[in-house]
Scaffold this active site. Structure first.
Site, mmCIF file in Angstrom:
data_model
loop_
_atom_site.group_PDB
_atom_site.id
_atom_site.type_symbol
_atom_site.label_atom_id
_atom_site.label_comp_id
_atom_site.label_asym_id
_atom_site.label_seq_id
_atom_site.Cartn_x
_atom_site.Cartn_y
_atom_site.Cartn_z
ATOM 1 N N ASN A 279 47.933 47.207 37.242
ATOM 2 C CA ASN A 279 46.688 46.529 36.855
ATOM 3 C C ASN A 279 45.654 47.366 36.115
ATOM 4 O O ASN A 279 44.452 47.101 36.204
ATOM 5 C CB ASN A 279 46.044 45.874 38.091
ATOM 6 C CG ASN A 279 46.923 44.780 38.683
ATOM 7 O OD1 ASN A 279 47.936 44.394 38.065
ATOM 8 N ND2 ASN A 279 46.580 44.279 39.850
ATOM 9 N N HIS B 155 48.805 52.124 44.448
ATOM 10 C CA HIS B 155 48.399 51.150 43.416
ATOM 11 C C HIS B 155 48.594 51.795 42.041
ATOM 12 O O HIS B 155 47.737 52.517 41.546
ATOM 13 C CB HIS B 155 46.936 50.756 43.628
ATOM 14 C CG HIS B 155 46.524 49.519 42.889
ATOM 15 N ND1 HIS B 155 47.253 48.991 41.842
ATOM 16 C CD2 HIS B 155 45.456 48.694 43.053
ATOM 17 C CE1 HIS B 155 46.640 47.888 41.403
ATOM 18 N NE2 HIS B 155 45.551 47.690 42.114
ATOM 19 N N ASN C 114 42.543 44.906 31.607
ATOM 20 C CA ASN C 114 41.788 46.095 31.172
ATOM 21 C C ASN C 114 42.643 47.046 30.333
ATOM 22 O O ASN C 114 42.457 48.260 30.384
ATOM 23 C CB ASN C 114 41.226 46.881 32.364
ATOM 24 C CG ASN C 114 40.055 46.175 33.020
ATOM 25 O OD1 ASN C 114 39.313 45.453 32.361
ATOM 26 N ND2 ASN C 114 39.891 46.385 34.311
ATOM 27 N N THR D 186 41.583 42.387 46.839
ATOM 28 C CA THR D 186 40.252 42.998 46.952
ATOM 29 C C THR D 186 39.249 41.943 47.380
ATOM 30 O O THR D 186 39.184 40.864 46.793
ATOM 31 C CB THR D 186 39.866 43.608 45.589
ATOM 32 O OG1 THR D 186 40.701 44.739 45.383
ATOM 33 C CG2 THR D 186 38.414 44.036 45.559
ATOM 34 N N TYR E 129 44.608 50.513 36.467
ATOM 35 C CA TYR E 129 43.835 51.544 37.159
ATOM 36 C C TYR E 129 44.448 52.923 36.897
ATOM 37 O O TYR E 129 45.343 53.061 36.075
ATOM 38 C CB TYR E 129 43.705 51.187 38.649
ATOM 39 C CG TYR E 129 42.968 49.869 38.818
ATOM 40 C CD1 TYR E 129 41.645 49.742 38.364
ATOM 41 C CD2 TYR E 129 43.590 48.741 39.339
ATOM 42 C CE1 TYR E 129 40.962 48.526 38.457
ATOM 43 C CE2 TYR E 129 42.912 47.523 39.440
ATOM 44 C CZ TYR E 129 41.603 47.425 38.999
ATOM 45 O OH TYR E 129 40.939 46.227 39.092
HETATM 46 C C1 FNR Z 1 43.893 40.498 43.270
HETATM 47 N N1 FNR Z 1 44.995 41.292 42.976
HETATM 48 C C2 FNR Z 1 45.034 42.594 43.408
HETATM 49 N N2 FNR Z 1 46.115 43.387 43.137
HETATM 50 C C3 FNR Z 1 46.203 44.640 43.634
HETATM 51 O O1 FNR Z 1 47.195 45.311 43.400
HETATM 52 N N3 FNR Z 1 45.204 45.131 44.424
HETATM 53 C C4 FNR Z 1 44.082 44.426 44.715
HETATM 54 O O2 FNR Z 1 43.216 44.909 45.449
HETATM 55 C C5 FNR Z 1 43.967 43.123 44.167
HETATM 56 N N4 FNR Z 1 42.860 42.360 44.380
HETATM 57 C C6 FNR Z 1 42.811 41.051 43.982
HETATM 58 C C7 FNR Z 1 41.720 40.259 44.322
HETATM 59 C C8 FNR Z 1 41.699 38.925 43.988
HETATM 60 C C9 FNR Z 1 40.546 38.097 44.384
HETATM 61 C C10 FNR Z 1 42.788 38.365 43.279
HETATM 62 C C11 FNR Z 1 42.806 36.907 42.937
HETATM 63 C C12 FNR Z 1 43.856 39.146 42.932
HETATM 64 C C13 FNR Z 1 46.213 40.697 42.399
HETATM 65 C C14 FNR Z 1 47.064 40.036 43.485
HETATM 66 O O3 FNR Z 1 47.647 41.013 44.336
HETATM 67 C C15 FNR Z 1 48.210 39.210 42.893
HETATM 68 O O4 FNR Z 1 48.974 40.030 42.054
HETATM 69 C C16 FNR Z 1 47.708 38.009 42.101
HETATM 70 O O5 FNR Z 1 46.735 37.308 42.827
HETATM 71 C C17 FNR Z 1 48.851 37.064 41.719
HETATM 72 O O6 FNR Z 1 49.469 36.538 42.852
HETATM 73 P P1 FNR Z 1 49.171 35.013 43.340
HETATM 74 O O7 FNR Z 1 47.725 34.961 43.712
HETATM 75 O O8 FNR Z 1 49.447 34.141 42.164
HETATM 76 O O9 FNR Z 1 50.105 34.787 44.478
HETATM 77 C C1 8K6 Z 2 42.258 43.019 40.207
HETATM 78 C C2 8K6 Z 2 41.490 43.658 41.293
HETATM 79 C C3 8K6 Z 2 40.021 43.550 41.171
HETATM 80 C C4 8K6 Z 2 39.490 42.551 42.083
HETATM 81 C C5 8K6 Z 2 38.046 42.312 41.961
HETATM 82 C C6 8K6 Z 2 37.707 40.949 42.379
HETATM 83 C C7 8K6 Z 2 37.901 40.023 41.255
HETATM 84 C C8 8K6 Z 2 38.181 38.660 41.715
HETATM 85 C C9 8K6 Z 2 38.476 37.695 40.616
HETATM 86 C C10 8K6 Z 2 39.900 37.710 40.202
HETATM 87 C C11 8K6 Z 2 40.099 36.825 39.046
HETATM 88 C C12 8K6 Z 2 41.385 37.043 38.347
HETATM 89 C C13 8K6 Z 2 41.293 37.868 37.124
HETATM 90 C C14 8K6 Z 2 42.545 37.679 36.300
HETATM 91 C C15 8K6 Z 2 42.833 38.789 35.372
HETATM 92 C C16 8K6 Z 2 44.203 38.612 34.791
HETATM 93 C C17 8K6 Z 2 44.198 38.456 33.309
HETATM 94 C C18 8K6 Z 2 45.403 37.755 32.817
#
Ligand code: FNR
Ligand code: 8K6
Length: 347
Positions: free
Chosen positions: A177, A174, A234, A27, A179
């Site tokens: 997470n 999706h 969440n 995202t 949702y």
């Molecule tokens: C995410 N992640 C995420 N997952 C998902 O299913 N849909 C989404 O839109 C998002 N958006 C998102 C935004 C940001 C800024 C982060 C950091 C993460 C989770 C992502 O797909 C992934 O599962 C995690 O980032 C862990 O993988 P990496 O980053 O350790 O390779």
């Molecule tokens: C997860 C999708 C929502 C994305 C919105 C943008 C948020 C960006 C910051 C991501 C930071 C990671 C949060 C980690 C939560 C995992 C808890 C173990």
């Protein structure tokens, strides 16, 4: 590192990926105010077209699915046109891209849409405030009526059809997470007493109905799903959640989807009720194509594939920091470390 990571991988008879390193859905909150993807987004994705598959940032199926600012949609004609620019740009560079279809359920906020209702399986409030909009507090959702559940399924299927019209190679539902779909799959957020609650079969019903409606519309070859068996975002885990996923996984296996994807930020996280890592729990119960994700490097991911812990690797944050991730890893170049400030721009 194992060269196998860069070998092609057939998902099915229609889709073969050019390598096994996928871009995870991320995202970015950069769509325009009508939730239409922009030219900058087309360039951002095209820069990453050498991934085996790009999974788009989560994209809302309808207005009341929105929980964060400027997340793109797939419900208006303008949004379809905007996404067409993205998919054309990725295809021109030889890449493939799936749309991730999203409804945030109880994590939605009426601040973002016309209306005052937030719908979810049950009236259970999520603690805390909306990320990046810390002044907004979540509100108690209204349990979806059976008619509203039916309409949601129709709207998921329509968004999938819109994704195909927009030129996507397929869609990832999706279901992870915390949702909407995940809210049906966990006891923390599902207190329903009708055919969508209380038993593993009932709690899996919504997820499977969404899958089946989309498969009927665009085909199983183009339909994939992301799940989080261990509640971690969440959401509070409940030991009974395992029974739900024990039921769901064999049902999914029968559907022969393009792939199943684990949603987790760190795959080393263990869940007592799942007996360890979420990925190992799923692998033991689901034999088709599985995508691992969460804190991997190309090296640790390649190792996990060699050990048959999953088939394909999704990379998230490092792909934000390194648009040329594939090239850097292939040629043993150093990677730029990810930092949260990078979320401010779409490089
Ligand atoms: C995410 N992640 C995420 N997952 C998902 O299913 N849909 C989404 O839109 C998002 N958006 C998102 C935004 C940001 C800024 C982060 C950091 C993460 C989770 C992502 O797909 C992934 O599962 C995690 O980032 C862990 O993988 P990496 O980053 O350790 O390779
Ligand atoms: C997860 C999708 C929502 C994305 C919105 C943008 C948020 C960006 C910051 C991501 C930071 C990671 C949060 C980690 C939560 C995992 C808890 C173990």
């Amino acid at each position: 590192m194992s060269k196998d990571l860069f070998n092609p991988y057939p998902l099915n008879s229609l889709i073969t990926l050019q390598n096994k390193v996928l871009m995870a859905p991320l995202t970015r909150c950069m769509a325009d105010d009508k939730l239409v993807p922009t030219e900058e987004m087309a360039k951002y994705y095209a820069r990453r077209a050498d991934a085996g598959l790009i999974i788009s940032e989560a994209t809302i199926i309808r207005p009341d699915g929105q929980g964060y600012p400027n997340t793109p949609g797939l419900f208006s004609p303008e949004q379809i046109v905007g996404w067409r620019k993205v998919t054309d740009a990725v295809h021109e560079k030889g890449g493939k891209i799936f749309a991730q279809l999203w409804h945030t359920g109880r994590v939605a906020h009426p601040h973002f849409y016309d209306g005052d209702e937030v719908i979810a399986p049950s009236a259970t409030l999520v603690d805390g405030t909306v990320p990046r909009m810390r002044e907004l507090t979540y509100i108690t959702p209204t349990p979806a009526t059976l008619e509203q559940v039916e309409q949601l399924i129709v709207d998921y299927a329509q968004a999938a059809a819109n994704a195909i019209d927009a030129g996507f190679d397929g869609i990832e539902i999706h279901g992870a997470n915390g949702y909407l779909i995940d809210q049906f799959l966990h006891f923390d957020s599902n207190k329903r007493t009708d055919k969508y609650g209380q038993s593993p079969e009932n709690m899996s019903r919504f997820a499977l109905e969404v899958v089946d409606a989309i498969v009927a519309r665009i085909g199983k070859e183009r339909t994939a799903l992301r799940i989080s068996p261990g509640a971690y975002f969440n959401m509070t885990p409940d030991t009974r959640d395992k029974d739900v996923f024990d039921y769901l996984l064999p049902e999914l296996e029968k559907r022969d989807l393009a792939y199943l994807h684990i949603g987790i930020f760190d795959d080393e996280m263990t869940f007592e009720h799942l007996g360890g890592r979420a990925s190992d729990y799923v692998r033991a119960r689901y034999k088709r194509t599985l995508i691992g994700n969460g804190g991997f490097t190309a090296e640790t991911g390649a190792q996990a594939i060699t050990e048959d812990r999953f088939d394909l690797l999704a990379i998230g944050r490092p792909f934000i920091a390194n648009p040329d991730y594939i090239n850097r890893v292939k040629s043993n170049q150093e990677l730029v470390p990810y930092s949260e400030d990078m979320l401010a721009t779409l490089d």
